[in-house]
Every structure is written in structure tokens, then in C-alpha cells.
Design a protein around this motif. Structure first.
Motif, short mmCIF file in Angstrom:
data_model
loop_
_atom_site.label_atom_id
_atom_site.label_comp_id
_atom_site.label_asym_id
_atom_site.label_seq_id
_atom_site.Cartn_x
_atom_site.Cartn_y
_atom_site.Cartn_z
N ALA A 228 -13.23 -18.13 2.47
CA ALA A 228 -12.71 -16.77 2.38
C ALA A 228 -11.85 -16.60 1.13
O ALA A 228 -11.93 -15.58 0.44
CB ALA A 228 -11.90 -16.44 3.63
N VAL A 229 -11.04 -17.62 0.82
CA VAL A 229 -10.22 -17.55 -0.40
C VAL A 229 -11.10 -17.50 -1.64
O VAL A 229 -10.85 -16.76 -2.57
CB VAL A 229 -9.26 -18.77 -0.46
CG1 VAL A 229 -8.58 -18.84 -1.82
CG2 VAL A 229 -8.22 -18.68 0.64
N SER B 26 -12.65 -14.11 -2.11
CA SER B 26 -11.69 -13.07 -2.50
C SER B 26 -11.68 -12.86 -4.01
O SER B 26 -11.23 -11.82 -4.50
CB SER B 26 -10.29 -13.45 -2.02
OG SER B 26 -9.79 -14.58 -2.72
N GLN B 27 -12.20 -13.84 -4.75
CA GLN B 27 -12.28 -13.70 -6.21
C GLN B 27 -13.42 -12.78 -6.64
O GLN B 27 -13.50 -12.39 -7.80
CB GLN B 27 -12.47 -15.08 -6.86
CG GLN B 27 -11.47 -16.13 -6.41
CD GLN B 27 -10.03 -15.70 -6.61
OE1 GLN B 27 -9.65 -15.30 -7.70
NE2 GLN B 27 -9.24 -15.78 -5.56
N THR C 224 -14.32 -9.97 -4.63
CA THR C 224 -14.20 -8.69 -3.96
C THR C 224 -13.58 -7.64 -4.87
O THR C 224 -12.76 -7.96 -5.73
CB THR C 224 -13.34 -8.82 -2.69
OG1 THR C 224 -12.05 -9.37 -3.04
CG2 THR C 224 -14.01 -9.75 -1.69
N PHE D 281 -11.28 -3.68 -0.93
CA PHE D 281 -10.83 -4.64 0.08
C PHE D 281 -9.32 -4.55 0.25
O PHE D 281 -8.55 -5.12 -0.52
CB PHE D 281 -11.23 -6.07 -0.30
CG PHE D 281 -12.56 -6.49 0.22
CD1 PHE D 281 -12.69 -7.08 1.47
CD2 PHE D 281 -13.70 -6.30 -0.55
CE1 PHE D 281 -13.92 -7.46 1.95
CE2 PHE D 281 -14.94 -6.69 -0.07
CZ PHE D 281 -15.05 -7.26 1.18
N THR E 235 -5.93 -5.29 2.74
CA THR E 235 -5.56 -6.47 3.52
C THR E 235 -6.24 -6.48 4.88
O THR E 235 -6.75 -7.51 5.34
CB THR E 235 -4.04 -6.52 3.72
OG1 THR E 235 -3.40 -6.59 2.44
CG2 THR E 235 -3.63 -7.74 4.55
N ARG F 108 -9.89 -7.41 4.48
CA ARG F 108 -10.03 -8.84 4.22
C ARG F 108 -9.93 -9.65 5.51
O ARG F 108 -10.71 -10.57 5.75
CB ARG F 108 -8.96 -9.31 3.23
CG ARG F 108 -9.14 -8.82 1.81
CD ARG F 108 -7.98 -9.25 0.93
NE ARG F 108 -8.07 -8.68 -0.39
CZ ARG F 108 -8.73 -9.21 -1.42
NH1 ARG F 108 -9.35 -10.37 -1.23
NH2 ARG F 108 -8.76 -8.63 -2.58
N ALA G 199 -13.02 -11.72 7.08
CA ALA G 199 -12.84 -13.16 7.18
C ALA G 199 -13.36 -13.71 8.51
O ALA G 199 -13.80 -14.86 8.58
CB ALA G 199 -11.37 -13.53 7.00
N THR H 5 -18.84 -8.33 -8.71
CA THR H 5 -18.05 -8.14 -7.49
C THR H 5 -18.82 -7.30 -6.47
O THR H 5 -19.82 -6.68 -6.79
CB THR H 5 -16.72 -7.45 -7.82
OG1 THR H 5 -16.99 -6.17 -8.40
CG2 THR H 5 -15.90 -8.28 -8.79
#
Length: 242
Positions: free
Chosen positions: A88-89, A92-93, A95, A99, A101, A104, A108, A125
Motif C-alpha cells: 500500500a505504501v 501511494s507513490q 496515486t 486519493f 486519507t 487511501r 488499502a 498515476t
């Protein structure tokens, strides 16, 4: 001229269809296993709908069947599913600004190995709608297959249930064998985990360790040994692959 596909909800659903079909057959086996362990159909479906993790669910089912402690379940699930947090981390690069919080956190929940691989392979993206669409079919396939397997477990002969129940282990082998044939680190990790598992099962002094903690010990020890003997070399800063 190749046209870049639009990464919207509909495209996400289309990209998720092959994953969903694969999950349908694998989760069928989990449904069978759950019923054989004494769980009702609705409980098996609820487990799949709220977890979406094959290895974690199989390990958790073993703990439930053995009457394991809650702390054993928590530690086992944490160790087995920790990789999803890392996925997931990483995603996130890729997205975009859509997105929030909350989005996300919602997305996730649906990150699995296959969903991560498809999402990470997209150019540029993508937005929340694409990832939501990508999760839909795998989620339906996983929960639907669990329902079908659990329902069939109440009517199929025991011999057939036993034969179909090994399909989920076939999926694990399909994940392990290809990288183990080309990567010495992966081979060492798999071999170490297998040897430790046998030791914890058949050596009298060790067999008293519960199944959940056995999984944790095997996973941590195998990963640590592989990382120590075959660490992944870091690329020089600024180097990229074409």
C-alpha cells in the motif's frame, strides 16, 4: 498508434476480471476447508469478505480449529499480512490527488499481491476510481468462491471435499516455485521454512508449539536467513531500468 487506456472505474473492473476468476477457484477450496473445520457457511463468507488474504485466512482457520488464543491469532495475522502494508505504501507513490486519507484507507483493504501487481504496472498515476474498480471483481470472486465452496462442503462426498481442498495449497506452490527456481534467496527461504515446519511438527520437544506461532517462527526465521545470506543489492542513486 497505441492509445493509452483511460484509468477509470470501468477499466479497473475490466483489469480485475482475470484476478477475480482466479480467486473464484482458489477461495472455493477455502470454503470447503472452513466447513470441514466446523464453521457455518455464513462465517466462512464473512471471513473472506472481511480479510481478503489467502495465506492469512488459511493460517487463521487452523488457529480457530485448534482453539488457539487471541494473541496467537493477532501475531500470526500481523506477520503474514504485514506485506500488504508495504504494498500500500508503494502504491501511494502512484496515486493522484483524488486519493484523500479516507479513500487511501478504504482502498488499502483491497490490496492483494495480484491487485498490487496490476496497479503498479500502470503507466503514470491513477485515481481512486480505477483502484476501486480493480478491487471489485477480485472481492466478488473471493467471497463468491468461498460461498460456493462452503455450500458445496455440505453436500459433496468426503473424498471429493478432501481432493478439492488441496487446491489452495497448489496456489501457494505456484507462487513459490517459479521465483525459487531462479532466485537463490527465494529458494533458501522456502527450503528453510519447509525444514522448520517439519521440525516443529515432528520433533516431540517442539511439537507442543501451537500452529499459529509455528507459522510466525517459520516465516520470520526463513525471511531473516534469506536476507542475511542473500541480501538484495541496492541500486546506485539515480540509476533506472529501461
Amino acid at each position: 498508434m497505441h492509445m493509452k487506456k483511460e484509468l477509470n472505474f470501468a477499466q479497473g473492473v475490466r483489469d480485475g476480471v482475470p484476478i477475480g476468476l482466479g480467486y473464484l477457484s482458489v477461495s472455493f477450496s477455502f470454503g470447503l476447508m472452513a466447513v470441514r473445520a466446523g464453521l457455518p457457511v455464513w462465517t466462512a463468507v464473512l471471513i473472506s469478505a472481511s480479510n481478503l488474504t489467502s495465506a492469512g485466512q488459511v493460517a487463521g482457520l487452523s488457529i480457530i480449529a485448534a482453539g488457539g488464543a487471541l494473541i496467537e491469532m493477532i501475531v500470526t495475522q500481523f506477520v503474514i499480512n504485514m506485506r500488504y502494508a508495504l504494498m500500500a505504501v508503494s502504491l501511494s507513490q502512484k496515486t493522484d490527488a483524488s486519493f484523500t486519507t479516507l479513500r487511501r484507507m478504504t482502498a488499502a483493504f483491497g490490496i492483494t499481491d495480484e491487485i498490487f501487481a496490476v496497479a503498479a504496472s500502470q503507466d503514470g498515476t491513477f485515481g481512486a476510481k480505477y483502484l476501486y474498480g480493480l478491487i471489485v471483481m477480485p472481492f466478488l470472486g473471493w467471497t463468491g468462491g468461498t460461498f460456493l465452496g462452503a455450500a458445496a462442503g455440505n453436500i459433496l462426498p468426503e473424498a471429493i471435499k478432501a481432493a478439492l481442498g488441496i487446491a489452495i495449497y497448489g496456489m501457494f506452490l505456484a507462487i513459490i516455485v517459479p521465483p525459487a527456481m531462479t532466485d537463490r534467496g527465494a529458494f533458501l527461504a522456502a527450503l528453510c521454512a519447509a525444514v522448520l515446519s517439519c521440525c516443529l511438527t515432528y520433533i516431540p520437544a517442539l511439537s507442543a508449539i501451537s500452529q499459529g506461532f509455528s507459522v510466525v517462527i517459520c516465516a520470520c526465521a526463513a525471511a531473516a536467513l534469506a536476507a542475511w545470506l542473500h541480501p538484495i543489492a541496492e541500486e546506485p542513486e539515480g540509476e533506472t531500468h529501461t
